[in-house]
Design a protein around this motif. Structure first.
Motif: not given
Length: 151
Positions: A8-10, A39-44, A64-65
Protein backbone atom coordinates in the motif's frame (compact mmCIF):
# COMPACT_ATOMS: atom_id res chain seq x y z
CA UNK A 1 4.46 -18.92 10.92
CA UNK A 2 2.36 -18.17 7.88
CA UNK A 3 3.64 -14.91 6.33
CA UNK A 4 1.33 -12.00 5.56
CA UNK A 5 2.37 -9.20 3.20
CA UNK A 6 0.89 -5.76 2.57
CA UNK A 7 1.48 -3.48 -0.43
CA UNK A 8 0.00 0.00 0.00
CA UNK A 9 1.62 3.26 -1.10
CA UNK A 10 -0.64 5.55 0.95
CA UNK A 11 1.25 5.48 4.26
CA UNK A 12 -1.78 6.51 6.32
CA UNK A 13 -3.88 3.67 4.87
CA UNK A 14 -0.92 1.31 5.19
CA UNK A 15 -0.67 2.07 8.93
CA UNK A 16 -4.40 1.43 9.40
CA UNK A 17 -4.29 -1.88 7.50
CA UNK A 18 -1.15 -2.95 9.39
CA UNK A 19 -2.90 -2.29 12.70
CA UNK A 20 -6.00 -4.24 11.68
CA UNK A 21 -3.92 -7.19 10.46
CA UNK A 22 -1.62 -7.22 13.51
CA UNK A 23 -4.51 -6.92 15.97
CA UNK A 24 -6.51 -9.68 14.27
CA UNK A 25 -3.52 -12.03 14.29
CA UNK A 26 -2.78 -11.27 17.95
CA UNK A 27 -6.37 -11.41 19.26
CA UNK A 28 -7.12 -14.70 17.48
CA UNK A 29 -3.67 -16.17 18.16
CA UNK A 30 -3.25 -17.10 14.51
CA UNK A 31 -0.09 -18.84 13.37
CA UNK A 32 0.63 -15.84 11.14
CA UNK A 33 2.98 -12.91 11.13
CA UNK A 34 2.94 -9.63 9.21
CA UNK A 35 6.26 -10.14 7.50
CA UNK A 36 6.35 -7.03 5.31
CA UNK A 37 4.39 -3.83 4.78
CA UNK A 38 5.74 -2.10 1.69
CA UNK A 39 4.89 1.04 -0.21
CA UNK A 40 6.64 -0.04 -3.43
CA UNK A 41 6.65 -3.21 -5.47
CA UNK A 42 10.42 -3.75 -5.37
CA UNK A 43 10.47 -3.94 -1.56
CA UNK A 44 7.60 -6.41 -1.51
CA UNK A 45 9.12 -8.64 -4.19
CA UNK A 46 12.47 -8.63 -2.37
CA UNK A 47 10.71 -9.68 0.85
CA UNK A 48 9.06 -12.72 -0.72
CA UNK A 49 12.22 -14.12 -2.26
CA UNK A 50 12.57 -17.80 -1.35
CA UNK A 51 9.04 -17.97 0.11
CA UNK A 52 6.70 -20.81 -0.78
CA UNK A 53 3.42 -19.47 0.60
CA UNK A 54 1.76 -16.39 1.99
CA UNK A 55 -1.25 -14.11 2.22
CA UNK A 56 -0.96 -10.89 0.22
CA UNK A 57 -2.98 -7.70 0.59
CA UNK A 58 -2.19 -5.68 -2.53
CA UNK A 59 -3.23 -2.18 -3.54
CA UNK A 60 -3.88 -2.20 -7.27
CA UNK A 61 -2.47 1.28 -7.98
CA UNK A 62 1.03 2.07 -6.74
CA UNK A 63 2.31 5.59 -7.41
CA UNK A 64 1.18 6.37 -10.97
CA UNK A 65 0.91 2.79 -12.19
CA UNK A 66 -2.76 1.73 -12.08
CA UNK A 67 -1.89 -1.93 -12.58
CA UNK A 68 1.21 -2.27 -10.37
CA UNK A 69 -0.61 -4.52 -7.88
CA UNK A 70 -1.89 -6.65 -10.71
CA UNK A 71 1.63 -7.01 -12.11
CA UNK A 72 2.96 -7.99 -8.67
CA UNK A 73 0.11 -10.49 -8.24
CA UNK A 74 1.03 -12.10 -11.56
CA UNK A 75 4.64 -12.52 -10.38
CA UNK A 76 3.48 -13.85 -7.00
CA UNK A 77 1.19 -16.39 -8.69
CA UNK A 78 4.11 -17.58 -10.86
CA UNK A 79 6.37 -17.95 -7.81
CA UNK A 80 3.72 -19.32 -5.43
CA UNK A 81 0.83 -21.10 -7.14
CA UNK A 82 -1.10 -21.44 -3.87
CA UNK A 83 -0.57 -17.92 -2.50
CA UNK A 84 -3.66 -16.16 -1.22
CA UNK A 85 -4.10 -12.74 -2.81
CA UNK A 86 -6.49 -9.98 -1.76
CA UNK A 87 -6.73 -6.74 -3.72
CA UNK A 88 -7.55 -3.51 -1.90
CA UNK A 89 -8.30 -0.85 -4.48
CA UNK A 90 -10.43 1.95 -5.86
CA UNK A 91 -10.29 0.39 -9.33
CA UNK A 92 -13.35 -1.82 -9.60
CA UNK A 93 -12.95 -1.80 -13.37
CA UNK A 94 -9.77 -3.91 -13.11
CA UNK A 95 -11.61 -6.87 -11.56
CA UNK A 96 -11.96 -8.64 -14.89
CA UNK A 97 -8.20 -8.41 -15.51
CA UNK A 98 -7.57 -10.56 -12.42
CA UNK A 99 -9.62 -13.31 -14.07
CA UNK A 100 -8.05 -12.85 -17.48
CA UNK A 101 -4.57 -13.21 -15.96
CA UNK A 102 -5.71 -16.22 -13.90
CA UNK A 103 -4.68 -14.65 -10.60
CA UNK A 104 -7.71 -16.06 -8.75
CA UNK A 105 -7.83 -13.60 -5.83
CA UNK A 106 -9.25 -14.59 -2.48
CA UNK A 107 -11.05 -11.23 -2.28
CA UNK A 108 -11.38 -7.83 -3.91
CA UNK A 109 -11.90 -5.04 -1.36
CA UNK A 110 -13.03 -1.67 -2.68
CA UNK A 111 -11.66 1.39 -0.87
CA UNK A 112 -14.76 3.50 -1.51
CA UNK A 113 -16.53 1.66 1.32
CA UNK A 114 -16.56 2.75 4.93
CA UNK A 115 -13.48 1.95 6.99
CA UNK A 116 -15.65 -0.29 9.18
CA UNK A 117 -16.59 -2.37 6.13
CA UNK A 118 -12.99 -2.56 4.92
CA UNK A 119 -11.92 -3.65 8.41
CA UNK A 120 -14.62 -6.35 8.45
CA UNK A 121 -13.47 -7.66 5.08
CA UNK A 122 -9.80 -7.68 6.13
CA UNK A 123 -10.67 -9.64 9.27
CA UNK A 124 -12.87 -12.07 7.30
CA UNK A 125 -10.03 -12.66 4.83
CA UNK A 126 -7.55 -13.32 7.66
CA UNK A 127 -9.99 -15.77 9.27
CA UNK A 128 -10.54 -17.58 5.97
CA UNK A 129 -6.80 -17.72 5.23
CA UNK A 130 -6.14 -19.15 8.70
CA UNK A 131 -8.80 -21.85 8.22
CA UNK A 132 -7.43 -22.78 4.80
CA UNK A 133 -3.87 -22.82 6.12
CA UNK A 134 -4.87 -25.11 9.02
CA UNK A 135 -6.70 -27.45 6.63
CA UNK A 136 -3.69 -27.59 4.31
CA UNK A 137 -1.35 -28.29 7.25
CA UNK A 138 -3.65 -31.07 8.44
CA UNK A 139 -3.62 -32.70 5.00
CA UNK A 140 0.18 -32.39 4.73
CA UNK A 141 0.63 -34.05 8.14
CA UNK A 142 -1.70 -36.91 7.24
CA UNK A 143 -0.09 -37.78 3.95
CA UNK A 144 1.56 -41.15 3.88
CA UNK A 145 3.97 -42.25 1.22
CA UNK A 146 5.81 -45.46 0.66
CA UNK A 147 8.16 -46.95 -1.86
CA UNK A 148 8.88 -50.54 -2.85
CA UNK A 149 12.50 -51.29 -3.51
CA UNK A 150 13.79 -54.42 -5.11
CA UNK A 151 16.00 -56.71 -3.10
Amino acid sequence: MYPVYLLEDDLQQQAIYQQIIANTIMINEFGMTLKCAASDTETLLAAIKDQQRGLFFLDMEIEDNRQAGLEVATKIRQMMPFAQIVFITTHEELTLLTLERKIAPLDYILKDQSMAEIKRQLIDDLLLAEKQNEAAAYHRENLFSWQITSL
